[in-house]
Design a protein around this motif. Structure first.
Motif: not given
Length: 86
Positions: A42, A54, A57, A61, A75
């Motif tokens: 990330n 965020e 993420k 996705k 994670n």
């Protein structure tokens, strides 16, 4: 919605930038598969795209939904994203 279609509108460019970020990350993931570190974190993706945690993420996705070759394990801070040919 008509406003968003106009060239140069500040909100109209966001989707283009989002798609460009996705394609850049996809390209980087494909390049990483042949290297020693075959993944992106990330944090790596935040540096590449200048998005926040965020947003990354959400971006990942979307990419995973579009490209099943993109997988991840772990994670939170230990999450690693891979591109695997199937």
């Amino acid at each position: 919605h008509r406003e968003l279609e106009l060239d140069g509108h500040p909100f109209g460019d966001r989707r283009t930038e989002w798609e460009a970020a996705k394609m850049h990350v996809l390209s980087m993931l494909r390049q990483q598969k042949g290297s020693e570190e075959r993944y992106l974190t990330n944090s790596d993706i935040r540096k590449i795209t200048r998005l926040n945690r965020e947003q990354v993420k959400r971006l990942m996705k979307e990419l995973r939904e579009q490209y099943p070759q993109i997988t991840y394990d772990g994670n939170r801070r230990s999450a690693r994203y891979y591109y695997q040919d199937q």
